[in-house]
Design a protein around this motif. Structure first.
Motif, PDB file in Angstrom:
ATOM      1  N   TYR A  39      11.856  -6.380  61.098  1.00  0.00           N
ATOM      2  CA  TYR A  39      10.499  -6.099  61.585  1.00  0.00           C
ATOM      3  C   TYR A  39      10.139  -7.040  62.747  1.00  0.00           C
ATOM      4  O   TYR A  39       9.605  -6.616  63.775  1.00  0.00           O
ATOM      5  N   LEU A  40      10.459  -8.314  62.604  1.00  0.00           N
ATOM      6  CA  LEU A  40      10.157  -9.283  63.671  1.00  0.00           C
ATOM      7  C   LEU A  40      10.993  -8.984  64.924  1.00  0.00           C
ATOM      8  O   LEU A  40      10.505  -9.104  66.055  1.00  0.00           O
ATOM      9  N   ILE A  41      12.227  -8.582  64.720  1.00  0.00           N
ATOM     10  CA  ILE A  41      13.089  -8.217  65.863  1.00  0.00           C
ATOM     11  C   ILE A  41      12.463  -7.032  66.607  1.00  0.00           C
ATOM     12  O   ILE A  41      12.348  -7.032  67.836  1.00  0.00           O
ATOM     13  N   ALA A  42      12.006  -6.032  65.838  1.00  0.00           N
ATOM     14  CA  ALA A  42      11.374  -4.851  66.468  1.00  0.00           C
ATOM     15  C   ALA A  42      10.111  -5.265  67.234  1.00  0.00           C
ATOM     16  O   ALA A  42       9.839  -4.754  68.330  1.00  0.00           O
ATOM     17  N   GLN A  43       9.350  -6.202  66.672  1.00  0.00           N
ATOM     18  CA  GLN A  43       8.128  -6.653  67.359  1.00  0.00           C
ATOM     19  C   GLN A  43       8.473  -7.381  68.660  1.00  0.00           C
ATOM     20  O   GLN A  43       7.801  -7.214  69.677  1.00  0.00           O
ATOM     21  N   ALA A  44       9.528  -8.191  68.619  1.00  0.00           N
ATOM     22  CA  ALA A  44       9.946  -8.903  69.840  1.00  0.00           C
ATOM     23  C   ALA A  44      10.382  -7.886  70.897  1.00  0.00           C
ATOM     24  O   ALA A  44      10.028  -7.998  72.071  1.00  0.00           O
ATOM     25  N   GLN A  45      11.129  -6.867  70.454  1.00  0.00           N
ATOM     26  CA  GLN A  45      11.587  -5.846  71.405  1.00  0.00           C
ATOM     27  C   GLN A  45      10.423  -5.029  71.968  1.00  0.00           C
ATOM     28  O   GLN A  45      10.495  -4.515  73.073  1.00  0.00           O
ATOM     29  N   ALA A  46       9.335  -4.950  71.190  1.00  0.00           N
ATOM     30  CA  ALA A  46       8.169  -4.177  71.645  1.00  0.00           C
ATOM     31  C   ALA A  46       7.236  -5.003  72.525  1.00  0.00           C
ATOM     32  O   ALA A  46       6.235  -4.483  73.016  1.00  0.00           O
ATOM     33  N   GLY A  47       7.515  -6.299  72.689  1.00  0.00           N
ATOM     34  CA  GLY A  47       6.699  -7.075  73.621  1.00  0.00           C
ATOM     35  C   GLY A  47       6.070  -8.345  73.074  1.00  0.00           C
ATOM     36  O   GLY A  47       5.413  -9.077  73.813  1.00  0.00           O
TER      37      GLY A  47
END
Ligand code: CP3
Length: 343
Positions: free
Chosen positions: A189-197
């Motif tokens: 989830y944190l990886i996805a958030q980083a990738q989203a900005g």
């Protein structure tokens, strides 16, 4: 990544001319404009999963106060919801979940749909990325496995987190499987958030302080360390702030062992101790008493200035020791920000 953002500068370990400031729960019920948007979607989970509304309430405190950082509007209990546990927020009660108490309960949870389920939060981040002022840092977050597990096991908030602590003692293998599942889900989830900005990530371990030191190492420190390792392996050197609330001097071990870039400390932390015992490279975030912001006046102003003075020349982020509470007069928040910006 922009380096002219004060928050990002301080998170590299360099003191700012003044501390950057943001407040946990800066979007919330103390703001009339929040209550207005919130009233349009009574179900809290649906509200969190609505990117336009979530982005709008995230931006409200930025417009009003010019905070240096903006934390995406969501909740730590979206992860159990995404894992397939039944989660609801009830008016006047708070979160209510179908308790997970045994292996069968854990086996009903699944990582499969987690990313799809949490995609709206990434969409919120995408909107924010294009809408925030250039000087404002965007923070993504998740609950740490231990704190999320306390709600999953008890089915609600529990005074000293007894149900989860008992499960950890009586059914250690089952509890370890739950923490392992949460560690995976949270890292992804944190990886996805980083990738989203998201430019910074914060891990909330609100109930870390109810554990004995050995249980703290097992259920807070180790999972946090694993999450950080996995996130860094995937997205590189994004700043990560840990918030092991209520652990006192164990915060030092937490910083050294987990590899966090910054540590958020609660109101009970002695900030003279923190300044003198933590390395001068450690980025400290905290810790004004949220009740002082309710009280306002001279006491609030004195404590704000003391904190700034104590950490002058050190990498310090001004925040509260816990979240803003609904009774806070909005003008008190404005006064704190004004004092910091002129410090
Ligand atoms: O502004 C921000 O800080 C971002 C949004 C945010 C919320 N919750 C919104 C929210 C964040 C970072 C959280 C984290 C969170 N959620 C934690 C960890 C930090 C902490 O405060 O200890 C925890 C333990 C939760 C779980 C949770 N969410 C509880 C126990 C409750 C009910 C209690 C309450 O205050 O109502 C929530 C609901 C919640 N999450 C609200 C908000 C603004 C209030 C709901 C509403 O608008 O009606």
């Amino acid at each position: 990544m922009s380096t002219d953002k004060l928050m990002l500068q301080v998170l590299t370990g360099k003191a700012g001319a003044r501390p950057p400031v943001w407040m946990m729960r800066q979007a919330g019920r103390y703001l009339p404009e929040y209550r207005e948007v919130r009233a349009t979607t009574p179900d809290f989970l649906s509200f969190c999963y609505n990117p336009e509304k979530a982005a709008e309430v995230t931006l409200q405190p930025i417009r009003r106060y010019g905070f240096d950082a903006s934390i995406v509007f969501a909740d730590i209990l979206l992860v159990p919801d995404a894992l397939g546990q039944r989660v609801a927020f009830e008016e006047g009660i708070g979160p209510v979940l179908e308790p997970v108490t045994d292996r069968a309960g854990i086996d009903r949870l699944s990582l499969d749909g987690v990313q799809d389920h949490l995609r709206p939060v990434c969409e919120t981040l995408g909107i924010l990325k294009g809408a925030l002022p250039p000087e404002t840092t965007l923070i993504g977050f998740a609950g740490a496995p231990w704190t999320v597990a306390t709600y999953m096991v008890a089915g609600r908030g529990s005074p000293v987190q007894a149900p989860a602590r008992l499960m950890a003692y009586r059914q250690e293998a089952d509890f370890a499987a739950l923490i392992e599942l949460l560690t995976e889900a949270t890292a992804d989830y944190l990886i996805a958030q980083a990738q989203a900005g998201a430019e910074v990530l914060q891990l909330f371990d609100t109930w870390a302080g109810s554990l004995s030191p050995s249980q703290f190492r097992k259920w807070c420190l180790e999972p946090t360390q694993k999450i950080i390792e996995k996130v860094r392996k995937s997205v590189g050197a994004i700043p990560i702030i840990g918030f092991p609330k209520g652990v006192g001097p164990l915060v030092e071990e937490f910083v050294v062992e987990t590899g966090v870039d910054g540590v958020s400390v609660d109101t009970n932390m002695d900030m003279v101790w923190a300044r003198d015992h933590l390395s001068d490279k450690t980025v400290v975030q905290g810790n004004l008493d949220p009740l002082l912001v309710v009280a306002g006046g001279e006491a609030m102003e004195r404590a704000t200035l003391e904190l700034i003075e104590l950490f002058r020349g050190r990498p310090f982020i001004f925040n509260l020791g816990h979240g803003l509470i609904p009774e806070t007069p909005p003008e008190h928040v404005g006064r704190v920000v004004e004092l910091i910006k002129s410090a």
